[in-house]
Design a protein around this motif. Structure first.
Motif, PDB file in Angstrom:
ATOM      1  N   THR A 106      14.882  12.670  -6.452  1.00 33.97           N
ATOM      2  CA  THR A 106      14.705  11.259  -6.823  1.00 33.97           C
ATOM      3  C   THR A 106      15.276  11.008  -8.226  1.00 33.97           C
ATOM      4  O   THR A 106      15.396  11.943  -9.029  1.00 33.97           O
ATOM      5  N   TYR A 123       0.894  -1.172   0.000  1.00 34.36           N
ATOM      6  CA  TYR A 123       0.000   0.000   0.000  1.00 34.36           C
ATOM      7  C   TYR A 123       0.926   1.214   0.000  1.00 34.36           C
ATOM      8  O   TYR A 123       1.452   1.600   1.038  1.00 34.36           O
ATOM      9  N   TRP A 169      -3.902   8.627   6.636  1.00 32.85           N
ATOM     10  CA  TRP A 169      -3.675   7.232   7.044  1.00 32.85           C
ATOM     11  C   TRP A 169      -2.281   7.156   7.652  1.00 32.85           C
ATOM     12  O   TRP A 169      -1.452   8.060   7.453  1.00 32.85           O
ATOM     13  N   ASN A 185       9.128   0.886  -1.432  1.00 31.79           N
ATOM     14  CA  ASN A 185       9.231   1.766  -0.267  1.00 31.79           C
ATOM     15  C   ASN A 185      10.394   2.745  -0.381  1.00 31.79           C
ATOM     16  O   ASN A 185      10.583   3.575   0.515  1.00 31.79           O
ATOM     17  N   SER A 227       8.881  12.562   2.940  1.00 30.27           N
ATOM     18  CA  SER A 227       9.823  11.439   3.043  1.00 30.27           C
ATOM     19  C   SER A 227      10.134  10.885   1.660  1.00 30.27           C
ATOM     20  O   SER A 227       9.663   9.815   1.244  1.00 30.27           O
ATOM     21  N   TYR A 264       3.973   6.218  -4.653  1.00 31.21           N
ATOM     22  CA  TYR A 264       5.239   6.363  -5.398  1.00 31.21           C
ATOM     23  C   TYR A 264       4.812   6.769  -6.803  1.00 31.21           C
ATOM     24  O   TYR A 264       4.641   5.919  -7.690  1.00 31.21           O
ATOM     25  N   GLY A 292       3.836  12.542   5.254  1.00 33.97           N
ATOM     26  CA  GLY A 292       4.634  11.550   4.542  1.00 33.97           C
ATOM     27  C   GLY A 292       5.205  12.000   3.221  1.00 33.97           C
ATOM     28  O   GLY A 292       6.215  11.458   2.765  1.00 33.97           O
ATOM     29  N   HIS A 297       4.483   6.738  10.754  1.00 37.50           N
ATOM     30  CA  HIS A 297       4.505   7.476   9.480  1.00 37.50           C
ATOM     31  C   HIS A 297       3.081   7.956   9.253  1.00 37.50           C
ATOM     32  O   HIS A 297       2.150   7.158   9.249  1.00 37.50           O
TER      33      HIS A 297
HETATM   34  N1  MTE Z   1       8.896   9.813  -2.916  1.00 33.80           N
HETATM   35  C1  MTE Z   1       8.860   9.803  -4.261  1.00 33.80           C
HETATM   36  N2  MTE Z   1      10.005   9.860  -4.938  1.00 33.80           N
HETATM   37  N3  MTE Z   1       7.679   9.762  -4.952  1.00 33.80           N
HETATM   38  C2  MTE Z   1       6.481   9.737  -4.293  1.00 33.80           C
HETATM   39  O1  MTE Z   1       5.418   9.712  -4.954  1.00 33.80           O
HETATM   40  N4  MTE Z   1       5.315   9.760  -2.140  1.00 33.80           N
HETATM   41  C3  MTE Z   1       5.410  10.279  -0.779  1.00 33.80           C
HETATM   42  C4  MTE Z   1       6.612   9.696  -0.036  1.00 33.80           C
HETATM   43  N5  MTE Z   1       7.800   9.721  -0.857  1.00 33.80           N
HETATM   44  C5  MTE Z   1       6.485   9.760  -2.870  1.00 33.80           C
HETATM   45  C6  MTE Z   1       7.734   9.762  -2.213  1.00 33.80           C
HETATM   46  C7  MTE Z   1       4.203  10.056   0.009  1.00 33.80           C
HETATM   47  S1  MTE Z   1       2.856  11.013  -0.400  1.00 33.80           S
HETATM   48  C8  MTE Z   1       4.155   9.185   1.045  1.00 33.80           C
HETATM   49  S2  MTE Z   1       2.809   9.102   2.081  1.00 33.80           S
HETATM   50  C9  MTE Z   1       5.249   8.240   1.292  1.00 33.80           C
HETATM   51  O2  MTE Z   1       6.300   8.353   0.347  1.00 33.80           O
HETATM   52  C10 MTE Z   1       4.704   6.822   1.222  1.00 33.80           C
HETATM   53  O3  MTE Z   1       5.675   5.918   1.634  1.00 33.80           O
HETATM   54  P1  MTE Z   1       5.344   4.353   1.674  1.00 33.80           P
HETATM   55  O4  MTE Z   1       4.844   3.974   0.325  1.00 33.80           O
HETATM   56  O5  MTE Z   1       6.621   3.672   2.029  1.00 33.80           O
HETATM   57  O6  MTE Z   1       4.280   4.190   2.725  1.00 33.80           O
END
Ligand code: MTE
Length: 333
Positions: free
Chosen positions: A188, A95, A157, A236, A252, A98, A249, A151
């Motif tokens: 990234t 879930y 969520w 992840n 991150s 990305y 999040g 997180h």
């Molecule tokens: N980092 C990158 N490069 N691309 C993304 O779309 N989504 C972010 C973050 N880091 C994202 C990203 C969002 S909105 C969240 S909530 C978290 O990653 C989700 O981390 P998870 O998939 O490990 O729960």
């Protein structure tokens, strides 16, 4: 124009693929990896949305073993405790957000296409000696440990997971920023060939995030390289993924290739798309609603629970001082 951009964050939870379906797909993928003949047959994978693309992508990225696997598990740092159960591993790894791989939560198979070696990390900008360093050389220099962190996604969520990795401060110390550097900007990878989300030109690729140097050197700021005592799954954010648990999040950032020290505040990916909803600071605060929904509580993924959200996601003792005297800033969006 901006409002036409479809974000997964806006998708109703009920519209997300049920976990039972993820599990079925996961089982199929495992079989496919074990026996390439199943891929060439096609019929077995026909139930998946992207079966033909997946077959090509697997050949490109998934079959090479992650050479960092041997580094884990690492010793847990007991300073960081949890007030809840850990999220089940199969939930936290199926879930995901990305966007490079699509705007649904169900991108974990697509992410397997990402080639993770060679992976070169740039340390650039206002530093004593800019460098390009191979990921395995970098990992060998960093003090790896495990931390249990909550997180909290801006979509309301949450999960609680055991990250392995190293304090971001260790990387800042390696970089030796110059006196004038105030921010750390992270970016990234860009690889639209395998990350098909990056073909969507209305997004400002690459995904970028930033912290102040004071935030980046706070004890809580962590670069995660593993999860559940193993190397980090691609979905992840392997090989380098930020974990700043007092912030929403989206801060991150996953799949980092570049750390740039700068005196200019970076404009992050979501801020560039919709600054009225996603800001630079993005600190968690249950009393400050997102313009379109409440942040007062959060759904704990993998359970039926909804729990109250805490200021700074419960990490105020570590980070509240960073924001003393900054009341004029939009600290909570
Ligand atoms: N980092 C990158 N490069 N691309 C993304 O779309 N989504 C972010 C973050 N880091 C994202 C990203 C969002 S909105 C969240 S909530 C978290 O990653 C989700 O981390 P998870 O998939 O490990 O729960």
């Amino acid at each position: 124009m901006l409002l036409k951009i479809k974000r997964g964050w806006e998708i109703r939870e009920s519209a997300a693929t049920p976990e039972a379906v993820y599990e079925d797909r996961r089982r199929l993928l495992k079989m496919a990896v074990a026996g390439p003949i199943l891929l060439s047959g096609g019929a077995l994978l026909a139930g998946c949305d992207d079966a033909p693309a997946q077959a090509t992508q697997l050949a490109a990225g998934d079959l090479a073993p992650d050479p960092s696997a041997k580094l884990y598990p690492v010793q847990r740092n007991l300073r960081y405790g949890l007030d809840r159960e850990l999220t089940a591993e199969d939930v936290a790894t199926t879930y995901n957000n990305y966007y490079e791989f699509g705007s649904s939560k169900n991108i974990w198979q697509k992410a397997q296409a990402l080639p993770i070696r060679p992976w070169t990390v740039s340390i650039a900008g206002m530093v004593e000696k800019p460098m390009e360093i191979d990921i395995d050389d970098l990992l060998a220099k960093m003090p790896l440990e495990e931390r249990l962190y909550r997180h909290r996604c801006v979509e309301a969520w949450s999960m609680a997971v055991p990250w392995s990795g190293f304090p971001l401060k260790a990387l800042v110390d390696l970089a030796r920023p110059l006196g004038g550097a105030k921010y750390l900007k992270m970016a990234t990878f860009e690889n639209p060939q395998v990350a098909s989300g990056q073909k969507a030109s209305w997004y400002p690729w690459p995904y970028v995030e930033g912290l102040t140097l004071a935030e980046a050197t706070n004890d809580l700021a962590f670069i995660a390289t593993g999860l559940y005592g193993k190397a980090m799954p691609k979905q992840n954010g392997t090989p380098l993924r930020l974990a700043v648990p007092w912030k929403y999040g989206f801060k991150s950032i996953k799949g980092i290739v570049r750390f740039e020290f700068t005196d200019q505040r970076p404009v992050s990916f979501w801020e560039e798309i919709q600054a009225s909803e996603y800001g630079f600071w993005a600190n968690v605060n249950p009393e400050v609603s997102h313009p379109r929904w409440s942040q007062a509580s959060e759904r704990v993924i993998g359970t039926d629970e909804r729990v109250p959200t805490q200021l700074y996601n419960g990490y105020g003792e570590f980070v509240a001082d960073l924001y003393a005297g900054m009341e004029s800033e939009k600290l909570f969006m």
